[in-house]
Design a protein around this motif. Structure first.
Motif, PDB file in Angstrom:
ATOM      1  N   GLU A 208      39.115  53.966  36.949  1.00 25.46           N
ATOM      2  CA  GLU A 208      39.667  54.885  35.978  1.00 25.46           C
ATOM      3  C   GLU A 208      39.689  56.299  36.546  1.00 25.46           C
ATOM      4  O   GLU A 208      38.875  56.671  37.388  1.00 25.46           O
ATOM      5  CB  GLU A 208      38.825  54.880  34.697  1.00 25.46           C
TER       6      GLU A 208
ATOM      7  N   ASP B  73      49.286  48.543  37.327  1.00 21.84           N
ATOM      8  CA  ASP B  73      48.755  49.641  38.138  1.00 21.84           C
ATOM      9  C   ASP B  73      48.111  49.184  39.448  1.00 21.84           C
ATOM     10  O   ASP B  73      47.532  49.999  40.171  1.00 21.84           O
ATOM     11  CB  ASP B  73      47.777  50.489  37.339  1.00 21.84           C
TER      12      ASP B  73
ATOM     13  N   ASN C  59      41.896  49.163  30.376  1.00 21.89           N
ATOM     14  CA  ASN C  59      43.123  48.562  30.893  1.00 21.89           C
ATOM     15  C   ASN C  59      43.266  47.161  30.304  1.00 21.89           C
ATOM     16  O   ASN C  59      42.700  46.201  30.813  1.00 21.89           O
ATOM     17  CB  ASN C  59      43.073  48.500  32.417  1.00 21.89           C
TER      18      ASN C  59
ATOM     19  N   GLN D 130      45.428  45.007  30.438  1.00 25.86           N
ATOM     20  CA  GLN D 130      46.070  43.981  31.260  1.00 25.86           C
ATOM     21  C   GLN D 130      45.068  43.221  32.136  1.00 25.86           C
ATOM     22  O   GLN D 130      45.375  42.146  32.633  1.00 25.86           O
ATOM     23  CB  GLN D 130      47.143  44.612  32.148  1.00 25.86           C
ATOM     24  N   LYS D 131      43.908  43.764  32.326  1.00 24.03           N
ATOM     25  CA  LYS D 131      42.900  43.082  33.139  1.00 24.03           C
ATOM     26  C   LYS D 131      42.462  41.789  32.446  1.00 24.03           C
ATOM     27  O   LYS D 131      42.266  41.745  31.228  1.00 24.03           O
ATOM     28  CB  LYS D 131      41.707  43.998  33.376  1.00 24.03           C
TER      29      LYS D 131
END
Length: 496
Positions: A80, A150, A182, A184-185
């Motif tokens: 981050e 990302d 995040n 999407q992790k």
């Protein structure tokens, strides 16, 4: 002699046995070069320098790699925030490359000022991009990676022992991850191997992501290569694994760092390295504890991140600070105060005065007191061996300092002719070899002119010409030396 270290891998003190007899491979997590190092940062490098010294004292040849993190270390220590080098560049109005170069040079100079041994390999992360991408490629082929918007991430669920090293409760982390930074992790603890430059941005430090590492994108009206072109940079964790294994092989003997590295950085290093190779990444993991300042965490807002230059402005040398650090065990939490630093400075000053006694004695044994002289030399030789044994026992530097105090206490105040010069010199060299305090170099002999003044003062005292004696003392002290009168005669010492 047995070498023992507290090993984070086993959570116990283990006897050290290298993979190859007589040789040690060792990796040290180096600095992120975005600012001056403060006293807390330097603490680790002083301890690991002592580790190298005791390995060598035990007859081992050390091949050591230390990285320079000049890209990829984000402000959160995870995935981050902003890259610390980019942040430093914005702060100073320079490029990230300029920032990295300047603070790397400052770090190297600081190492010399602290008398730290130079590793065989001091390497920059930006010089090993090809090797880092190859490690990503290996992990991808073995099914450990996935791509999100990302970057390319390591799937920790594919590595069953993830978290064992740090004793992490992964189920609790998952339960507590209600608002994931995040989303999407796949798992909260998954970490970036390669980060993509955000769309529409250009970084000072970025590299084109090899197309074979990317999930193909189909876009109307664009060439395949252009549509799939993504600039990026390595993850902090990836760097250490790639550089360590490139230069030292798949399995290291020793890996060092701070305890703050255990739950994230070192845990991730182990996961990606062992997933790629299928073998143990390092057999011994050593970690130093935190250093606080006046009982509080070092922070920019408190202005307590003292640098070596800052200590110098207050009258303290890098070696004063080095001894301050060594007075505490590397696994104990430290507390920096200027009172504690002053105490270390005084202790080092006293040791230098004891070391200077070698210039005021000789090796000729006295016929009328040969036994006492011989006993003193044996005691000093035994102290040298005791020093090695103390530091071989999990780097017990506080015990080593106590041994030095006791050895010098024994010779303080006795007749100079009863001090065996060779034994004292040998002891001083052992102290310097193990603790790097430069006692030998900082306890030089005085000039013949000063020696003549000291003799004149002795004669004046014998004649009870106190006025002349005082005048000569003042003259002597102008040269940085003072005279201490004892029952056995006068001894010269350095002015504090």
């Amino acid at each position: 002699m047995s070498l023992q270290f507290h090993n984070q891998l086993t959570h116990r003190v283990d006897t050290f046995t290298p993979q190859i007899e007589g040789k040690v491979s060792l990796y040290t997590c180096g600095p992120t070069v975005y600012n001056y190092l403060h006293v807390g940062n330097w603490t680790a490098y002083i301890y690991w320098d002592t580790l190298i010294r005791v390995l060598q004292a035990n007859g081992l040849r050390v091949e050591r790699v230390m990285n320079i993190t000049d890209v990829g270390h984000l402000v959160s220590d995870a995935d981050e925030g902003e890259d610390k080098l980019e942040k430093g560049a914005r702060r100073e109005g320079k490029t990230a490359w300029d920032i990295a170069s300047f603070y790397t040079d400052d770090f190297i100079k600081g190492m010399a000022r602290l008398h730290l041994l130079t590793p065989q390999h001091i390497i920059k992360a930006t010089s090993y991009i090809t090797e880092q991408l190859e490690l990503v490629r290996t992990l991808q082929k073995k099914g450990f990676t996935y791509q999100i918007d990302d970057g390319i991430y390591f799937d920790t669920s594919k590595f069953p022992s993830y978290g064992h090293f740090a004793g992490l409760d992964l189920d609790a982390q998952k339960a507590g991850a209600r608002v994931e930074f995040n989303p999407q992790k796949k798992n909260p603890v998954d970490f970036a191997l390669w980060k993509f430059t955000p769309q529409g941005e250009t970084r000072d430090m970025e590299w084109e992501t090899p197309i074979d590492l990317l999930e193909p994108i189909v876009a109307d009206g664009l060439e395949y290569e252009q549509a799939n072109k993504k600039m990026g940079f390595p993850g902090w964790h990836l760097e250490c694994s790639a550089m360590a294994m490139t230069l030292l092989g798949k399995t290291l003997d020793i890996h060092t760092g701070g305890i703050d590295h255990i739950p994230v950085h070192h845990t991730n290093e182990i996961a990606q390295s062992e997933a790629a190779t299928g073998v143990t990444f390092a057999h011994y993991w050593l970690h130093n504890n935190h250093l606080k300042v006046n009982g509080t965490k070092i922070s920019k807002s408190l202005g307590n991140g003292y640098t070596l230059n800052g200590l110098g402005e207050k009258g303290y040398s890098p070696l004063d600070f080095r001894l301050f650090v060594l007075q505490r065990h590397y696994r104990s939490e430290g507390n920096f105060t200027f009172e504690n630093l002053e105490s270390a400075k005084n202790r080092l000053h006293n040791w230098r005065n004891s070391a200077a006694l070698r210039h005021q004695t000789h090796d000729r044994l006295r016929d009328d007191d040969e036994k006492s002289t011989d006993d003193e030399s044996v005691s000093l030789y035994a102290s040298s061996q005791a020093l090695i044994e103390a530091i071989s026992n999990d780097l017990d530097t506080p015990a080593a300092c106590a041994i030095i105090d006791e050895a010098f206490r024994k010779i303080d105040g006795i007749n100079l002719e009863d001090i065996h010069q060779h034994a004292l010199t040998s002891f001083i060299e052992t102290v310097d070899n193990l603790l790097g305090l430069a006692l030998f170099d900082t306890s030089k002999d005085i000039s013949d002119d000063i020696k003549r003044l000291i003799i004149e003062r002795e004669r004046a005292r014998e004649k009870k010409d106190w006025q002349a004696a005082d005048r000569l003392r003042d003259q002597i002290e102008k040269s940085g030396v003072t005279v201490r009168d004892t029952a056995h005669g006068s001894i010269w010492e350095y002015v504090a």
